[in-house]
Each structure stands twice: as C-alpha cells, then as structure tokens.
Write a protein that holds these residues in place. Structure first.
Motif, short mmCIF file in Angstrom:
data_model
loop_
_atom_site.label_atom_id
_atom_site.label_comp_id
_atom_site.label_asym_id
_atom_site.label_seq_id
_atom_site.Cartn_x
_atom_site.Cartn_y
_atom_site.Cartn_z
N LEU A 83 8.37 2.86 -13.75
CA LEU A 83 9.46 2.83 -12.79
C LEU A 83 9.08 2.01 -11.57
N ALA A 84 9.93 1.03 -11.22
CA ALA A 84 9.71 0.19 -10.05
C ALA A 84 10.79 0.47 -9.02
N GLU A 85 10.41 0.40 -7.73
CA GLU A 85 11.35 0.68 -6.66
C GLU A 85 11.33 -0.45 -5.65
N ARG A 86 12.42 -0.55 -4.89
CA ARG A 86 12.49 -1.56 -3.85
C ARG A 86 11.42 -1.29 -2.79
N LEU A 87 10.79 -2.37 -2.33
CA LEU A 87 9.71 -2.26 -1.37
C LEU A 87 10.15 -1.55 -0.10
N GLN A 88 11.35 -1.87 0.41
CA GLN A 88 11.80 -1.25 1.65
C GLN A 88 12.01 0.26 1.50
N LYS A 89 12.42 0.69 0.31
CA LYS A 89 12.60 2.11 0.08
C LYS A 89 11.24 2.82 0.08
N ARG A 135 13.15 -5.51 8.56
CA ARG A 135 12.74 -6.51 9.55
C ARG A 135 11.26 -6.86 9.39
N LEU A 136 10.44 -5.83 9.15
CA LEU A 136 9.01 -6.07 8.95
C LEU A 136 8.77 -7.01 7.77
N ILE A 137 9.53 -6.80 6.71
CA ILE A 137 9.39 -7.65 5.52
C ILE A 137 9.82 -9.08 5.84
N GLU A 138 10.96 -9.22 6.47
CA GLU A 138 11.48 -10.55 6.80
C GLU A 138 10.56 -11.30 7.76
N GLU A 139 9.83 -10.57 8.61
CA GLU A 139 8.91 -11.19 9.56
C GLU A 139 7.57 -11.52 8.92
N GLY A 140 7.40 -11.22 7.63
CA GLY A 140 6.17 -11.55 6.92
C GLY A 140 5.00 -10.67 7.27
N ARG A 141 5.28 -9.43 7.68
CA ARG A 141 4.21 -8.53 8.10
C ARG A 141 3.78 -7.56 7.00
N VAL A 142 4.38 -7.72 5.81
CA VAL A 142 4.08 -6.83 4.69
C VAL A 142 3.45 -7.62 3.56
N THR A 143 2.38 -7.08 3.00
CA THR A 143 1.75 -7.71 1.83
C THR A 143 1.73 -6.73 0.65
N VAL A 144 1.86 -7.28 -0.54
CA VAL A 144 1.75 -6.50 -1.78
C VAL A 144 0.64 -7.14 -2.61
N ASN A 145 -0.40 -6.38 -2.85
CA ASN A 145 -1.57 -6.87 -3.59
C ASN A 145 -2.15 -8.12 -2.92
N GLY A 146 -2.15 -8.12 -1.58
CA GLY A 146 -2.74 -9.22 -0.83
C GLY A 146 -1.84 -10.41 -0.61
N ILE A 147 -0.64 -10.40 -1.16
CA ILE A 147 0.29 -11.53 -1.04
C ILE A 147 1.43 -11.15 -0.09
N THR A 148 1.71 -11.99 0.88
CA THR A 148 2.78 -11.72 1.82
C THR A 148 4.13 -11.74 1.12
N VAL A 149 4.93 -10.71 1.39
CA VAL A 149 6.27 -10.61 0.80
C VAL A 149 7.29 -10.68 1.93
N SER A 150 8.23 -11.59 1.81
CA SER A 150 9.25 -11.73 2.85
C SER A 150 10.66 -11.69 2.28
#
Length: 262
Positions: A12-18, A33-48
């Motif tokens: 099961l996969a879920e949306r990152l913001q949720k 907003r945090l995601i859009e600003e490039g402040r979130v990474t998943v497995n070391g890769i920035t997600v925007s």
C-alpha cells in the motif's frame, strides 16, 4: 479523499503529504508548501511534486530531519506542570512535554502552547490536520483559564476584559470572565502573604502569553495561571499534574466536529 494505491510489490502506497500530516509534521496544507519548497526528501532525493506516493520502507526527511512515521493516530490529554516547556526539545535543557510523553506508543506533539510558568490541560497528538485546525484562530476554539491575581478586581477592570483589552499587537476579542464562587471573600494567601482572588477567563484567541498580558494591562499582574478547559475537554480533578490519558472516542469526535472534521 485519498485513494489507496499499491506499488509494484503490492504494498500500500500513500500520498507523501498525507503521511507527513499524520506524522504530526504540520497540517496538510503546510506540508504541501514544504514539499513545493523542496524541503522534503524521500530516500535522499528531494521531492517537490505533490501527489508523490511513498510506502512504509521509504525514508522521509524534512529539512534533513528523519520523520518517524505512524500508521495510527493517537490523542492524549496532558496536565502540564509548571516548569515544563511546551516543545519537542529545549536548548537550555529544561524538561519538555514531549519528554513527559516518551512512554506513549507514538511520538505526539502539543496542540498550541502553554507558558513555562503556566500549568494545565494540553492536547497531544500526531494528527497534524486536527492540530492545525484547533490552533487556527478562524475556528475560535475556546480555552478557559483559572487565574490568581492580587485582588480584589474591580468591576470596571472586569468590564475591560469582557469588552477587549488593547495590547501592543492589537485589541483582544471579548472574553468571558467570572469570579470563582465562594472565593472572593475567602481569599487564599500566596508565599508573599498577600491576598489573591481567583477568577476564570475564557478566550478563543492564541496571542503569546495573552491572559497574563490582558490582566497586566488592566493593572492586575497574574500570580498563578492554569488552563482548566480546552474546547469540550475540561479538568475533572482526576488527571494529576504531570499525568496524561488517552482521549475517548467521544472526546475525539467532539474535537474533530468542533473544527469541521468528520
């Protein structure tokens, strides 16, 4: 509504913001907003990109800090003692409400703040969306405080509180104020051996140190302050200082209904 998806391995996969909102990072909108600003990474890769799917094996960080994910939402009521910081950590090494809750099955965060020298009821949860709405002034969630001041407090002063007090960051909304029954004539005495009067005030704003500033502005500095109610949750005398308990399903339902969540 979020639609459930499974990745190529059938998980099961879920949306990152949720996931971030449920982890108590912030409300769904703030997380976006945090995601859009490039402040979130998943497995070391920035997600925007909003809508990115993640599963339980993914490592998620916000501003370089690892996020502890929780599949369940937890809700607690804490009776915060004086001398405890309403924060996850304190640079000065003072005790925090998160440390008091370290035995909880998931990491939970305070809804709003209580001053270092203020005691009383504090909701702790990892439900980011609920926390955001409870704190947002547009929902007008009421908080009631028991206030000890050097009295007696005059009628005109009480009317000022009820009409709104002008502070340096604006005028407060009208407050509900009552004297504690039977305590006006039978005043208690503090360590300074000066008489104290006990009142209760209900506000729905969240200005910094608001109650203390309101009473100071009308000439009655606060000697002691305790929050005795938060929305539908009230102190019943059973929850001792420094203790916490899980909210009941009915209490959770009332809180969510209060801010338009089902």
């Amino acid at each position: 509504m979020d639609v459930e998806h499974k990745d190529q391995n059938g998980e099961l996969a879920e949306r990152l913001q949720k996931v971030l909102a449920q982890a108590g990072v912030a409300s769904r909108r703030q997380v976006e907003r945090l995601i859009e600003e490039g402040r979130v990474t998943v497995n070391g890769i920035t997600v925007s990109v909003l809508g990115t799917k993640v599963n339980s094996n993914d490592t998620i960080c916000v501003d370089g800090t690892l996020i502890e994910r929780s599949e369940r939402l937890f809700y607690y009521l804490l009776n915060k003692p004086m001398g405890v910081i309403t924060s996850a950590r304190d640079p000065q090494g003072r005790p925090t409400v998160v440390e008091i809750m370290r035995d909880a099955p998931a990491r939970v965060y305070p809804v709003g703040r209580l001053d270092f020298d203020t005691s009383g009821l504090l909701v702790m949860t990892n439900d980011g969306e609920l926390a955001h709405r409870l704190m947002h002034p547009s929902y007008g969630v009421e908080k009631t405080y028991r206030v000890w001041v050097h009295g007696p407090v005059g009628i005109k002063a009480l009317e000022q509180l009820r009409e709104g007090v002008l502070l340096n960051d604006g005028k407060t909304a009208p407050a509900k104020v009552v004297r504690r029954s039977g305590l006006l004539k039978r005043r208690i005495v503090d360590q300074m051996s000066e008489p104290l009067e006990v009142l209760e005030i209900t506000i729905h704003e969240g200005k910094n140190r608001q109650v203390r500033r309101m009473f100071g502005a009308i000439g009655y500095p606060v000697a002691k302050l305790e929050r005795i109610a938060f929305g539908p949750l009230a102190q019943d005398g059973q929850l001792q200082s420094g203790s916490y308990r899980s909210l009941t399903r009915e209490e959770i339902k009332k809180l969510r209904s209060l801010v338009g969540l089902t």
